[in-house]
Design a protein around this motif. Structure first.
Motif, PDB file in Angstrom:
ATOM      1  N   VAL A 131       0.834  -1.212   0.000  1.00 51.94           N
ATOM      2  CA  VAL A 131       0.000   0.000   0.000  1.00 51.94           C
ATOM      3  C   VAL A 131       0.864   1.256   0.000  1.00 51.94           C
ATOM      4  O   VAL A 131       0.536   2.241  -0.684  1.00 51.94           O
ATOM      5  CB  VAL A 131      -1.011   0.002   1.179  1.00 51.94           C
ATOM      6  CG1 VAL A 131      -0.381   0.422   2.490  1.00 51.94           C
ATOM      7  CG2 VAL A 131      -2.199   0.915   0.866  1.00 51.94           C
ATOM      8  N   VAL A 132       1.981   1.222   0.716  1.00 54.45           N
ATOM      9  CA  VAL A 132       2.831   2.424   0.753  1.00 54.45           C
ATOM     10  C   VAL A 132       3.458   2.663  -0.623  1.00 54.45           C
ATOM     11  O   VAL A 132       3.527   3.809  -1.090  1.00 54.45           O
ATOM     12  CB  VAL A 132       3.886   2.320   1.885  1.00 54.45           C
ATOM     13  CG1 VAL A 132       4.931   3.422   1.781  1.00 54.45           C
ATOM     14  CG2 VAL A 132       3.211   2.382   3.256  1.00 54.45           C
ATOM     15  N   SER A 133       3.853   1.596  -1.322  1.00 47.59           N
ATOM     16  CA  SER A 133       4.373   1.767  -2.698  1.00 47.59           C
ATOM     17  C   SER A 133       3.313   2.381  -3.588  1.00 47.59           C
ATOM     18  O   SER A 133       3.587   3.276  -4.391  1.00 47.59           O
ATOM     19  CB  SER A 133       4.747   0.428  -3.333  1.00 47.59           C
ATOM     20  OG  SER A 133       5.618  -0.256  -2.531  1.00 47.59           O
ATOM     21  N   LYS A 134       2.080   1.892  -3.455  1.00 45.99           N
ATOM     22  CA  LYS A 134       0.992   2.431  -4.273  1.00 45.99           C
ATOM     23  C   LYS A 134       0.790   3.923  -3.961  1.00 45.99           C
ATOM     24  O   LYS A 134       0.638   4.747  -4.859  1.00 45.99           O
ATOM     25  CB  LYS A 134      -0.315   1.648  -4.025  1.00 45.99           C
ATOM     26  CG  LYS A 134      -0.317   0.284  -4.718  1.00 45.99           C
ATOM     27  CD  LYS A 134      -1.501  -0.570  -4.310  1.00 45.99           C
ATOM     28  CE  LYS A 134      -2.836  -0.054  -4.773  1.00 45.99           C
ATOM     29  NZ  LYS A 134      -3.046  -0.138  -6.231  1.00 45.99           N
ATOM     30  N   LEU A 135       0.804   4.253  -2.662  1.00 45.69           N
ATOM     31  CA  LEU A 135       0.608   5.662  -2.276  1.00 45.69           C
ATOM     32  C   LEU A 135       1.743   6.534  -2.826  1.00 45.69           C
ATOM     33  O   LEU A 135       1.504   7.650  -3.285  1.00 45.69           O
ATOM     34  CB  LEU A 135       0.513   5.783  -0.747  1.00 45.69           C
ATOM     35  CG  LEU A 135      -0.773   5.210  -0.147  1.00 45.69           C
ATOM     36  CD1 LEU A 135      -0.651   5.097   1.378  1.00 45.69           C
ATOM     37  CD2 LEU A 135      -1.992   6.054  -0.517  1.00 45.69           C
ATOM     38  N   PHE A 136       2.977   5.998  -2.783  1.00 41.58           N
ATOM     39  CA  PHE A 136       4.104   6.762  -3.340  1.00 41.58           C
ATOM     40  C   PHE A 136       3.901   6.976  -4.843  1.00 41.58           C
ATOM     41  O   PHE A 136       4.182   8.045  -5.367  1.00 41.58           O
ATOM     42  CB  PHE A 136       5.436   6.036  -3.083  1.00 41.58           C
ATOM     43  CG  PHE A 136       5.907   6.062  -1.632  1.00 41.58           C
ATOM     44  CD1 PHE A 136       5.254   6.819  -0.678  1.00 41.58           C
ATOM     45  CD2 PHE A 136       7.026   5.334  -1.246  1.00 41.58           C
ATOM     46  CE1 PHE A 136       5.698   6.844   0.653  1.00 41.58           C
ATOM     47  CE2 PHE A 136       7.477   5.359   0.070  1.00 41.58           C
ATOM     48  CZ  PHE A 136       6.818   6.110   1.021  1.00 41.58           C
ATOM     49  N   ASN A 137       3.420   5.947  -5.534  1.00 41.14           N
ATOM     50  CA  ASN A 137       3.196   6.080  -6.982  1.00 41.14           C
ATOM     51  C   ASN A 137       2.059   7.055  -7.290  1.00 41.14           C
ATOM     52  O   ASN A 137       2.088   7.769  -8.283  1.00 41.14           O
ATOM     53  CB  ASN A 137       2.864   4.717  -7.597  1.00 41.14           C
ATOM     54  CG  ASN A 137       4.102   3.849  -7.739  1.00 41.14           C
ATOM     55  OD1 ASN A 137       5.212   4.363  -7.849  1.00 41.14           O
ATOM     56  ND2 ASN A 137       3.925   2.551  -7.713  1.00 41.14           N
ATOM     57  N   ILE A 138       1.050   7.056  -6.440  1.00 41.19           N
ATOM     58  CA  ILE A 138      -0.122   7.909  -6.681  1.00 41.19           C
ATOM     59  C   ILE A 138       0.225   9.372  -6.387  1.00 41.19           C
ATOM     60  O   ILE A 138      -0.057  10.268  -7.173  1.00 41.19           O
ATOM     61  CB  ILE A 138      -1.316   7.436  -5.807  1.00 41.19           C
ATOM     62  CG1 ILE A 138      -1.799   6.061  -6.270  1.00 41.19           C
ATOM     63  CG2 ILE A 138      -2.458   8.456  -5.832  1.00 41.19           C
ATOM     64  CD1 ILE A 138      -2.689   5.335  -5.259  1.00 41.19           C
TER      65      ILE A 138
END
Ligand code: AMP
Length: 282
Positions: A131-138
């Motif tokens: 989820v943190v990777s996704k948030l960083f990408n978003i």
């Protein structure tokens, strides 16, 4: 201060800010915000032109028997806190916005995650890293803020950012405590009156460990035994773990001959609480 529910809206807003040359800080949270979260928002507000707070109870980081359904939620309260601390945007997606049907890509770390909380919560860090990777990408933030309260999580995120060449700075922020010493946590709301009193045994044992380190004790087993025996004196407490690990590897060490983390997880009734200290901060 805006609240948005979709990835497209976050991207649109961040794009606009970046086109104006503004820097962006991200504070990932699961909501039900308290002064611990507020301190991260303050730090981001101080360092960046704009601050995004994600407010998302991430199903992927909960095990099947954990408290996903009962985890406290209050977006209205969160919005007031974020606004009062200078946050600019809350990203509050539904699980289906973050994990579309057929979602099947994960960030799985093979080091650091097998110790401490990773032992008692086997799927936890895979959910956190994903989820943190996704948030960083978003959000594509310049900086992201994490509490030292979740010391292993902070180490895992730093390692992930390094491994995967993510282009942002990770900032660790000190633990914020209640006036009597209990580390602030959204899960403290689960405690009844007797449990709330009993929960003080966590911060008391942390202080005991810190005192022993301050007085020069180097033998980890002596520190651990003293802390365990204090915690065991509280009838409502059940120890999950009390460990001293190398800060870099999260592996247990016998002696304090390098920067170390002393971390504890204790059940008070059914509520699992964590606390810690870094020997270097003592
Ligand atoms: P959570 O909402 O519990 O997932 O926490 C979101 C972020 O706030 C994490 O980086 C936590 O480490 C941080 N945090 C939670 N409680 C505290 C606290 N008492 N002091 C400092 N940071 C905290």
């Amino acid at each position: 201060m805006k609240i948005v529910k979709t990835i497209a809206e976050v991207r649109q807003q961040v794009k606009e800010w970046k086109s104006q040359g503004l820097t962006v800080g991200l504070v990932p949270t699961m909501g039900y915000l308290h002064e611990g979260h507020a301190s991260l928002i303050d730090a981001s507000h101080r360092d960046n032109d704009r601050t995004v707070v994600s407010d998302f109870v991430n199903p992927m980081q909960f095990g099947p028997t954990e408290d996903l359904e009962s985890y406290p939620r209050d977006l209205e309260h969160d919005a007031k806190l974020v606004e009062a601390h200078g946050g600019d945007l809350i990203f509050n997606p539904e699980p289906s916005e973050m994990y579309h049907e057929g979602f099947s890509s994960f960030v799985d770390m093979t080091v650091l995650t097998q110790e401490l909380c990773g032992l008692s919560r086997p799927v936890h860090f895979r959910g956190v890293c994903t989820v943190v990777s996704k948030l960083f990408n978003i959000v594509q933030p310049d900086r992201a803020y994490f509490g030292k309260k979740d010391a292993q999580q902070l180490a895992v995120i730093r390692h992930m950012v390094d491994d995967l060449n993510m282009d942002l700075e990770i900032i660790g922020c000190p633990i914020v405590r209640e006036s009597d010493g209990l580390a602030k946590s959204s899960r403290n709301t689960y405690l009844n009156e007797a449990e709330r009193k009993a929960a003080l045994i966590l911060s008391k044992s942390i202080r005991l460990g810190q005192d022993m380190v301050k007085k020069g004790e180097k033998d980890c087993s002596k520190i651990i035994e003293a802390m365990k025996s204090l915690i065991t004196s509280e009838p409502l407490a059940r120890i999950d773990y009390v460990k001293i690990v190398d800060c870099a590897t999260m592996q247990q060490i016998p002696a304090l001959d390098r920067p170390a983390l002393c971390a504890i997880a204790v059940f008070i009734g059914k509520t699992r609480l964590i606390d810690n200290f870094f020997t270097e901060d003592v």
